[in-house]
Structure formats: structure tokens, C-alpha cells
Design an enzyme around this catalytic site. Structure first.
Site, PDB file in Angstrom:
ATOM      1  CG  ASP A   1     -53.626  14.283  28.455  1.00  0.00           C
ATOM      2  OD1 ASP A   1     -53.454  13.155  28.919  1.00  0.00           O
ATOM      3  OD2 ASP A   1     -52.717  14.991  28.013  1.00  0.00           O
TER       4      ASP A   1
ATOM      5  CG  HIS B   1     -50.611  15.962  20.139  1.00  0.00           C
ATOM      6  ND1 HIS B   1     -49.510  15.592  19.423  1.00  0.00           N
ATOM      7  CD2 HIS B   1     -50.560  15.267  21.309  1.00  0.00           C
ATOM      8  CE1 HIS B   1     -48.831  14.703  20.118  1.00  0.00           C
ATOM      9  NE2 HIS B   1     -49.435  14.492  21.268  1.00  0.00           N
TER      10      HIS B   1
END
Ligand code: ACO
Length: 430
Positions: free
Chosen positions: A364, A306
Site C-alpha cells: 500500500d 504486515h
């Protein structure tokens, strides 16, 4: 917001620039006057060191794995509240009182139906169209159906447009799903809560009774909370930039949906599930870990890494718990995908490559398995993300429009093309 100043030496000149402090998090150097004083721009592709706006909505500490909405930790909102409460909080800045909550729920529920002509609009799409393509088009098209809420200078119209989008997004998303599977559209049901109504519109058919499973509806509501807002990510910045020109809110949210579709952003949940399916079994994991580490191989572990979180994504932890709850409720004991996910996570969290680069599972990673178990097709995953993120986009758009200092967003560039040269007539070109 307190402020001081800092000195910078640029191109041999000493420049004094204001430094602004937020309530928490890094301070910012206000470089607004830098060009005027030095004739130079700053250069930061990917915005790794650039704050593009001031905001009071969401705070992330990526090193500590903290996510706060209006100061409240995401874990507490997901545990104790519901999605519409988070919507209210993001939009208005405070948790609602019981009366405010009841009024908000009522107003959202009353806006869930879409203009009947939208049905015919849908019929223009191919059945095999990706539902995100349908979402971009249909949400943009709302501005062609609801002219009475496109005047952004009118606070009442801004509020009506905001309510309409939060309320109608599940209806449009469910229509996109129904259209792709060739089933009739299902109208919203006002006696159901937000998540239950969405499940009903997606999975009920006119020929039999559909009973919403409360465990699944609570899990879906939590998934919506986890996706509601995430500071100045790519799609939110897209919405702000589109909105900075004065574009109507429906067009701005359509722009956000288009950005979210990319596999580096919201499209990662679909890509993560496809990756787990491609890996197929625990035995194949080492091969894929090696591929992810190979500089010459473009393969990346989807659902890992991320831009901001250099620690465990706090949403991923809640998502993992929700995933187990859903699989238990549905009696799915031996899901090979879950086995692959758990083992992949275990290996990646102990592998020096991932540890050194601080690559942790993001939200996710587990959302795909959960949504698949609930009955959603893979191409609907990002649609659900868009549905939930709509409130964040709207809150950020509203904050920007209501800022008296708001100006059109207009980045500059470092030009590396040809210097000025004269036109060459066609006959003389070689
Ligand atoms: N698998 C393997 N290696 C990775 C991964 C990954 N998933 N993510 C990053 N790396 C490596 C990069 O190769 C790079 O290595 P290097 O320093 O040796 O060149 C290093 O880690 C840093 O990666 P960047 O791409 O520079 O990091 P950036 O912040 O630009 O990208 C991103 C973040 C796009 C999320 C990236 O980690 C990625 O592509 N992840 C997979 C896609 C994904 O899961 N996206 C969802 C994001 S969350 C969301 O939108 C809800």
C-alpha cells in the site's frame, strides 16, 4: 500431504494429536479432537498460530518475502503474464494454454455488462457516498439480479457466478467512480483488454475520443496481479466464513469487500496517501517518525508493517518500480509526495525501531501515489484493490465449497462474562 502425530500435555492429560505436513511451510497440529479429549478449547485471537483451512492456492513465506500463486512467484507472474492469466491460474490451478487463455478472455469479456436496472439501483445512493459503500451494496445486490447463478451446489452455476463477478467488478467499480463525479456511466468495450477497458470506463466521456495509454494500462494490469490473492487474510477469511454457511457467492464477496474496507487491511492505501499528504514535506518526516514510535500516540506509519511479512513485501518492490514507470510516463518529475515517500522509506528502513520490529513497506505504500498519478481519486484506491482481489476471494470460496469435508465455520470462545444469575424485576433494581 504426509502426517505424523505429536504429544501435548493439557490439564494434566497426555493427548496425542495428528500433525499434518504441507508441501512447504510450517506443519500444523490438528486440534479437532482436543475438546473431546480434554474439555478445553484452544485460544488464539487474531489467528497468529492458527491455520483455519487447508489450501492449494497461495503460499507466503513472510520471513523470506516470498509470495507464490499455485507455486509460481509473484515476480514472474507480474513480469511475464497478464491479470486474466493470473485469474485463470488461481481459479483452475494451472497456467492456461493459448486456447484456454483465449477462451477465458472471451468468456470474461462477454460478461462485462451489468443488468440495465443496476443503473437505477445506483441512483439511490448519495453522490458523496464512499465508493466502497457503493461497492458493498451493489455487489451484494448482484444476487438480486442474477438468480440463475446462486445455487452453490451446482458446479455450472458456481462457475457462471465466478465469471460474472470477475467480469462485472470493473464495470461496477467504474460506475461507482462515475456516479461520484457526476458523469454518465460508460459501457464496457469488448475490443479492449481488462485493464484498458477499466481505464476507458473510468476516464472516457461521451463528448470526446479517449485513447488508452498502453503504459498506464500495463501498469494497472500489474497492480491487479499484485493484489489478486494473498492467502488467508482478513477479507478472504471473511469470504470463507460467510460461504461456509452456504450463502450465495455474491453475498460472500460483498462481505469480503466490507472487511477489506478497514484501514488495517485494504483501506491502508488510502490512509497511506493521506498520511503522505499530511506529512507534506521531507522536513516534517522526523516529527512523524517520532509520533509513530511514541507508545502514547496512536499514529502509525501507514503502508508499513504486515502481519505475515517480516521482510520486504515482494509486491511492494514491484509496486515501487511500477510507480516510477507511471510517473515517468506522465512526465511527473518532481512529485513532493514521492519525495516524502522515498525519504520516509529510507529513514524507516534504517531506524532501529522499525528494523527491530521488522516493519517494512507493504504494497500500500507506493500504490496510492501510483493510482493518484493515474487520475484515481483517493477514495477509489480500496475499490481497485477489491476489484483485483475478487478473483482470489472466488478461488478460495470455490476451493472451500468443493472440499468434501467442508463444514460451517463456528469458532468457540473464552467466556469471561457473568456466571448464571436470576432475573431481577424492574421495581427491585437499584
Ligand atoms: N507504525 C508504527 N509502529 C508499528 C506499525 C506501524 N505501521 N505497525 C506495527 N507497529 C508496531 C506496533 O506498535 C507493535 O509495537 P509493540 O510490539 O511495541 O507493541 C509492533 O509493531 C507489532 O505490531 P502489531 O500491531 O502487533 O502487528 P500486527 O501484525 O497485529 O499488525 C498491521 C499488522 C495491522 C499491518 C500493522 O503493521 C499496521 O497497523 N500497519 C499500518 C497499516 C497498514 O499499512 N496496513 C496494510 C496491511 S497490508 C494489506 O492489507 C494489503
Amino acid at each position: 500431504m504426509s502426517s505424523s502425530s505429536g504429544n501435548l500435555k493439557v490439564g494434566g492429560k497426555d493427548v496425542e494429536l495428528p500433525v499434518k505436513d504441507g508441501t512447504i511451510g510450517p506443519s500444523v497440529v490438528d486440534i479437532g479432537k482436543l475438546y473431546g479429549q480434554t474439555g478445553m478449547f484452544t485460544y488464539d485471537p487474531g489467528f497468529t498460530s492458527t491455520a483455519a483451512c487447508e489450501s492449494k492456492i497461495t503460499y507466503i513465506d513472510g520471513d523470506e518475502g516470498i509470495l507464490l500463486h499455485r507455486g509460481y512467484p509473484i515476480e514472474q507472474l507480474a513480469e511475464h503474464g497478464d491479470f486474466l492469466e493470473t485469474c485463470y491460474l488461481l481459479l483452475f490451478g494451472e497456467l492456461p494454454t493459448p486456447t484456454q487463455k483465449a477462451d477465458f478472455d472471451h468468456r470474461i469479456t462477454r460478461h462485462t455488462m451489468v443488468h440495465e436496472q443496476m443503473m437505477r439501483f445506483f441512483q439511490g445512493f448519495r453522490r458523496d457516498a464512499h465508493p466502497m459503500a457503493v461497492m458493498v451494496a451493489s455487489v451484494g445486490a448482484l444476487s438480486a439480479f442474477y438468480h440463475d447463478s446462486t445455487d452453490i451446489s451446482d458446479p455450472h452455476q458456481r462457475m457462471v457466478a465466478s465469471m460474472r463477478m470477475i467480469a462485472k467488478m470493473p464495470t461496477i467499480a467504474a460506475m461507482a467512480h462515475k456516479y461520484s463525479v457526476g458523469q454518465p456511466f460508460v459501457y464496457p468495450k469488448n475490443d479492449l483488454d481488462y485493464a484498458s477497458n477499466f481505464l476507458h470506463m473510468c476516464f472516457s466521456v461521451p463528448c470526446e475520443e479517449y485513447k488508452v495509454n498502453p503504459v498506464l494500462s500495463r501498469a494497472l494490469d500489474r497492480i491487479f496481479i499484485l493484489h489478486a490473492d494473498h492467502e488467508q487474510n482478513a477479507s478472504t477469511s471473511t469470504v470463507r466464513l460467510a460461504g461456509s454457511s452456504g450463502a450465495n457467492p455474491f453475498a460472500c464477496i460483498a462481505a469480503g469487500i466490507a472487511c477489506l474496507w478497514g484501514p488495517a487491511h485494504g483501506g491502508a492505501n488510502e490512509a497511506a496517501l493521506q498520511m503522505l499528504q499530511e506529512i507534506g514535506s521531507v522536513d516534517n518526516i522526523p516529527k512523524y517518525i517520532a509520533k509513530a514510535k511514541d507508545k502514547n500516540d496512536p499514529f502509525r506509519l501507514m503502508g508499513f508493517g504486515h502481519r505475515v511479512y517480516k521482510n520486504y513485501d515482494p509486491r511492494a518492490k514491484i509496486m515501487q518500480k511500477t510507480c516510477h514507470e507511471v510517473l515517468k510516463e506522465l512526465g511527473i518529475k518532481d512529485d513532493p509526495l514521492l519525495d516524502v515517500a522515498v525519504e520516509l522509506e529510507r529513514i524507516a528502513l534504517s531506524d532501529p525501531y522499525f528494523v527491530e520490529k521488522k516493519l517494512y513497506p507493504n504494497i500500500d505504500f507506493y500504490s496510492g501515489i501510483t493510482l493518484k498519478a493515474m487520475g484515481f481519486s483517493t477514495d477509489m484506491f480500496t475499490v481497485l484493490f477489491a476489484l483485483a482481489r475478487t478473483v482470489g476471494w472466488i478461488a478460495q470460496w470455490k476451493e472451500m465449497i468443493e472440499d468434501p469435508g467442508q463444514r460451517i465455520g463456528r469458532p468457540r470462545q473464552l467466556y469471561t462474562g457473568s456466571p448464571k444469575r436470576d432475573y431481577i424485576a424492574m421495581a427491585q433494581r437499584k
